[in-house]
Design a protein around this motif. Structure first.
Motif, mmCIF file in Angstrom:
data_model
loop_
_atom_site.group_PDB
_atom_site.id
_atom_site.type_symbol
_atom_site.label_atom_id
_atom_site.label_comp_id
_atom_site.label_asym_id
_atom_site.label_seq_id
_atom_site.Cartn_x
_atom_site.Cartn_y
_atom_site.Cartn_z
ATOM 1 N N ILE A 114 2.731 10.315 -9.703
ATOM 2 C CA ILE A 114 2.217 10.327 -11.149
ATOM 3 C C ILE A 114 0.806 11.129 -11.226
ATOM 4 O O ILE A 114 0.413 11.354 -12.237
ATOM 5 C CB ILE A 114 2.165 8.895 -11.846
ATOM 6 N N GLY A 115 0.495 11.399 -10.037
ATOM 7 C CA GLY A 115 -0.704 12.133 -9.896
ATOM 8 C C GLY A 115 -0.388 13.653 -9.927
ATOM 9 O O GLY A 115 -1.546 14.360 -9.932
ATOM 10 N N LYS A 116 0.884 14.029 -9.868
ATOM 11 C CA LYS A 116 1.173 15.345 -9.755
ATOM 12 C C LYS A 116 0.372 16.145 -11.213
ATOM 13 O O LYS A 116 0.337 15.535 -12.067
ATOM 14 C CB LYS A 116 2.653 15.613 -10.111
ATOM 15 N N ARG A 117 0.052 17.452 -11.011
ATOM 16 C CA ARG A 117 -0.494 18.198 -11.977
ATOM 17 C C ARG A 117 0.294 18.130 -13.361
ATOM 18 O O ARG A 117 1.515 18.133 -13.287
ATOM 19 C CB ARG A 117 -0.657 19.518 -11.565
ATOM 20 N N VAL A 118 -0.524 17.655 -14.561
ATOM 21 C CA VAL A 118 0.235 17.627 -15.777
ATOM 22 C C VAL A 118 0.472 19.245 -16.182
ATOM 23 O O VAL A 118 -0.388 19.811 -16.295
ATOM 24 C CB VAL A 118 -0.325 17.053 -16.553
ATOM 25 N N VAL A 148 4.052 1.697 -1.273
ATOM 26 C CA VAL A 148 4.502 1.828 -2.483
ATOM 27 C C VAL A 148 3.607 2.242 -3.436
ATOM 28 O O VAL A 148 3.619 3.491 -4.242
ATOM 29 C CB VAL A 148 5.291 0.507 -3.004
ATOM 30 N N LEU A 149 2.500 1.844 -3.439
ATOM 31 C CA LEU A 149 1.212 2.249 -4.356
ATOM 32 C C LEU A 149 0.759 3.544 -4.125
ATOM 33 O O LEU A 149 0.505 4.073 -4.953
ATOM 34 C CB LEU A 149 0.276 1.220 -4.528
ATOM 35 N N VAL A 150 0.684 3.772 -2.987
ATOM 36 C CA VAL A 150 0.079 5.364 -2.724
ATOM 37 C C VAL A 150 1.138 6.134 -3.073
ATOM 38 O O VAL A 150 1.233 7.020 -3.807
ATOM 39 C CB VAL A 150 -0.082 5.556 -1.434
ATOM 40 N N THR A 163 3.295 5.792 -5.509
ATOM 41 C CA THR A 163 3.335 5.912 -6.931
ATOM 42 C C THR A 163 2.191 6.803 -7.446
ATOM 43 O O THR A 163 2.305 7.681 -8.425
ATOM 44 C CB THR A 163 2.823 4.515 -7.608
ATOM 45 N N CYS A 164 0.930 6.851 -6.854
ATOM 46 C CA CYS A 164 -0.034 7.441 -7.158
ATOM 47 C C CYS A 164 0.457 8.914 -7.018
ATOM 48 O O CYS A 164 0.160 9.822 -7.723
ATOM 49 C CB CYS A 164 -1.389 7.257 -6.302
ATOM 50 N N VAL A 165 0.917 9.185 -5.965
ATOM 51 C CA VAL A 165 1.259 10.766 -5.409
ATOM 52 C C VAL A 165 2.149 11.043 -6.676
ATOM 53 O O VAL A 165 2.206 12.271 -7.133
ATOM 54 C CB VAL A 165 2.018 10.728 -4.141
ATOM 55 N N ALA A 200 0.856 -1.104 -0.051
ATOM 56 C CA ALA A 200 0.015 0.103 0.078
ATOM 57 C C ALA A 200 0.953 1.062 0.067
ATOM 58 O O ALA A 200 0.683 2.107 -0.700
ATOM 59 C CB ALA A 200 -1.002 -0.187 1.335
#
Lengths: 471, 269
Positions: free
Chosen positions: B263-267, B255-257, B259-261, B253
């Motif tokens: 790649i979830g950064k504003r593009v 590691v996956l959270v 990852t989300c943080v 969990a």
């Protein structure tokens, strides 16, 4: 040119282009926490993929066999065909153990991702109108998943699954009035049931529950898309009516694909490197056998905790036991937990009287009572969950087991209550400092504007307040 | 960096409290009363044993191993009648087990004996064992050859007789009134001895219930659980769902959270 022709060919025959365009233009608001649901979705994909492979080799039969396979310590042992086929998957088929372990890790992570996703949705108020149905469908997915997981590790017929089923049978039996018939109906005959029970579990695990989960997932996503994502308000442009985000393509799709690969990578790495449910070490199950410290998979730990915490009492009428003890922890507790979560959107509407449409999310502090209740509720379930592993703590730390049970019995009521008020206060304080900050900023802005406008003229009385403290 | 500082303080506090409990747990029960070394060197093992017994054991086990009766109606630890049970006839087997595991000398008669570092020297243990054995006719220290045992049969026997208390991979557990120890520290001899004695709340098994050959199989299996075939990779202590849940939440969990943080950064275009 060629591509264009092919696309046109498909479009003429399906009329799909408006839909495809709409999909590609669908907007995803930016926030990392919106990806937690996708983690769950991708774990589910891994589950279906690995599960299909396992289903090719698993043999749901309770026929007795003597093991003569490759794993030495079990050679000569009597076991069921089901257990043997799971051992063979682990040792005799190519990649079998990797796939088996990845499947199991994916299940553990799937539920964990769902739980985190639910927490995000709850604490941001994303379940409010017009998304209550999405919330309800999501809860149904969670419940089905718990059953799916339980049946999955139970049908292997190793020592742990046998003990888990014995508890499940007890819980089914504990349902008032209908319990006896229900348990008999499911198991086919009194515990451990007859051979049909094994194939029932198999069909439930590889067909019924996965199909239900798949359909519910489809419905869940359709509902999400139909009302679009909710969003945090981080820019002025983001309003209840206007959504700001990145389109499916080229924005979200690559990102999401990346996440799929990341989830698959983590699950397969775990499956390859970290041992999970080593059934060859537990050995085959027989009714008389048992092991100390048997536990269910983590996502059912809260039920074991509840069963253990509940003081031992039954409701009896004369000689007739109306409500046997497992009912409280095994049926009533999960019903309360899941039930409360199911109806929460409507409870909140009642409390706040707020029936408006909400496309903007709350920060947790924006709704202090909800946040405080959520934190307390979460802590309550988590404490019960930890109570389920008190025996391990006793072995490791030598804290007396009976005193731990009593500490938990008190703590599960006292701590959530305390946390409710603490979180409530924190949220309100944050709100207050937010308001102060906003006031200051507004005043400064106003002052500056006045300063700029009025620089040649003397200060007007109206602007004195904001500029008075400036040097 | 007040936040980093805070984290360090918290970590230190946790570590300190952890150490404090660890040392509290590991404290040896009592000091050993010994005859002075010059005299001890001139004694025969039996004499030394008698001296040590008088100094360290007789308070509970009585002057010549008759045991000490309890105050009216009270029963001692492990449902033993008295502060300490009579030792006549328990033999070298029991003395060897209780002394080498560090179970004896016990701190308080009301406590479950626990494995701890023994404060007695090897020659003292031998002397005490000889002395206890001399009190009455009793079983000798068993000799076991785990290598000759049958692992598969050992697994079955262990699951049948022992796993209900000791966990199927011998990782220990809880029964009403006792902590059941993991068997990772038990030597082959101690396993064989324990089965015949049944220390504390553990039942004793006669040769009818578990023959010497079967005992050897069990010992082989217990030895095997110390480094079992973890074919699936890192064995996470062979406890099943409990550590698996920890790995799910604290590794997968996290590691996956993360990852989300990431790649979830504003593009930004």
């Amino acid at each position: 040119m060629m591509l264009r022709r092919v696309v046109a060919m498909f479009d003429e025959r399906s009329g799909a282009s408006p839909f495809v365009v709409k999909t590609l233009r669908y907007l995803f608001p930016d926030h990392w926490s919106f990806l937690l649901g996708e983690v769950a979705l991708y774990s589910f994909l891994v589950l279906v993929g690995t599960g299909t492979y396992l289903a090719l080799f698993f043999d749901p039969s309770l026929a007795h066999v003597t093991y003569q396979g490759v794993y030495g310590p079990l050679r000569g042992a009597e076991m069921s065909q089901a257990y043997k086929s799971a051992i063979d998957i682990s040792f005799a088929y190519k990649g079998g153990l990797l796939i088996r372990q990845t499947h199991h890790w994916a299940a553990d992570v799937f539920v964990a991702a769902i739980v985190m996703h639910v927490m995000r949705v709850f604490f941001t108020g994303a379940f409010r109108k017009p998304r209550e149905l999405t919330w309800v469908v999501g809860m149904l997915i969670l419940v089905t998943t718990l059953l799916e997981g339980y049946v999955g590790y139970s049908m292997v017929d190793d020592l742990l699954s046998g003990m888990g089923l014995a508890i499940g049978y007890g819980v089914a039996l504990s349902l008032p009035v209908i319990g006896g018939n229900l348990a008999l109906g499911l198991w086919g005959s009194p515990y451990p049931g007859d051979h049909t029970f094994e194939s029932r579990m198999f069909i439930a695990h590889v067909f019924i529950f996965p199909v239900i989960i798949g359909l519910l997932l489809g419905l869940h996503l359709t509902l999400v898309a139909a009302r679009h994502h909710a969003q945090f308000r981080r820019m002025r442009r983001q309003t209840n009516q206007r959504l700001v985000g990145v389109p499916t393509f080229p924005g979200q799709a690559p990102r999401s694909l990346g996440l799929l690969f990341a989830v698959a990578a983590v699950l397969f790495l775990l499956g390859g490197l970290v041992q999970i449910n080593p059934i060859w070490q537990w050995g085959p199950y027989e009714v008389a056998l048992g092991t100390n410290g048997a536990q269910p998979d983590w996502y059912l730990g809260w039920l074991i905790g509840a069963l253990r915490l509940m003081p031992g009492f039954d409701v009896t009428i004369g000689d007739y036991t109306l409500v046997p003890n497992p009912f409280w922890g095994g049926v009533l507790f999960p019903t309360i937990v899941i039930g409360l979560m199911l109806v929460w959107p409507w409870v909140e509407r009642r409390i706040t009287g707020d029936r408006r449409v909400h496309n903007l999310l709350d920060r947790p502090r924006d709704a202090p009572v909800r946040t405080a209740f959520g934190a307390a509720f979460l802590l309550w379930v988590v404490l019960v969950f930890f109570a389920g592993s008190a025996d391990r703590l006793y072995v490791f730390l030598r804290i007396s087991y009976t005193s731990m049970t009593w500490i938990y019995r008190v703590a599960t009521f006292a701590l959530p209550l305390a946390v409710f008020f603490v979180v409530l206060t924190i949220c309100r304080e944050l709100q207050r400092s937010d308001a102060l900050e906003a006031d200051r900023e507004a005043a400064e802005e106003e002052g500056e504007r006045a300063l700029r406008a009025a620089s040649p003229q003397p200060l007007t009385p109206g602007t004195e307040r904001a500029t008075a403290e400036r040097p | 960096m007040p936040r980093a500082q805070l984290a360090r303080i918290v970590a230190l506090a946790v570590l300190a409290s952890g150490l404090a409990t660890a040392t509290a747990v590991a404290q040896p029960p009592v000091g050993i009363v010994r005859p002075d070394p010059d005299k001890a060197a001139r004694m025969s093992p039996l004499q030394l044993g008698a001296q040590l017994f008088a100094g360290n054991c007789s308070t509970c086990h009585g002057g010549s191993g008759f045991g000490i009766a309890p105050a009216e109606g009270r029963r001692g630890v492990g449902d033993v009648a008295g502060a300490g049970p009579p030792l006549r006839g328990v033999g070298a087997l029991a003395a060897d087990f209780y002394l080498r595991t560090g179970y004896m000398p016990l701190g308080k008669p009301s406590e479950q004996p626990q494995r701890s570092r023994t404060l007695l020297h090897d020659n003292e243990i031998k002397a005490l064992t000889a002395y206890v054995a001399s009190l009455g006719k009793g079983p000798p220290i068993p000799s076991v050859h785990p290598a000759q045992g049958d692992l598969g049969r050992g697994r079955e026997l262990f699951t049948e007789h022992c796993a209900g208390c000791h966990q199927v991979m011998a990782q220990g557990g809880v029964v009403t009134g006792a902590r059941v120890p993991p068997l990772q520290n038990a030597t082959p001899t101690q396993v064989a001895e324990a089965v015949r004695i049944g220390p504390y709340l553990m039942p004793s098994f006669s040769k009818h219930q578990i023959s010497d050959a079967e005992l050897q199989d069990i010992v082989r299996y217990v030895q095997w659980t110390k480094s079992p075939s973890d074919r699936g990779g890192w064995g996470i202590s062979n406890l099943g769902p409990f550590p698996e849940g920890l790995v799910t939440w604290f590794i997968a969990a996290v590691v996956l959270v993360g990852t989300c943080v990431l790649i979830g950064k504003r593009v930004r275009s």
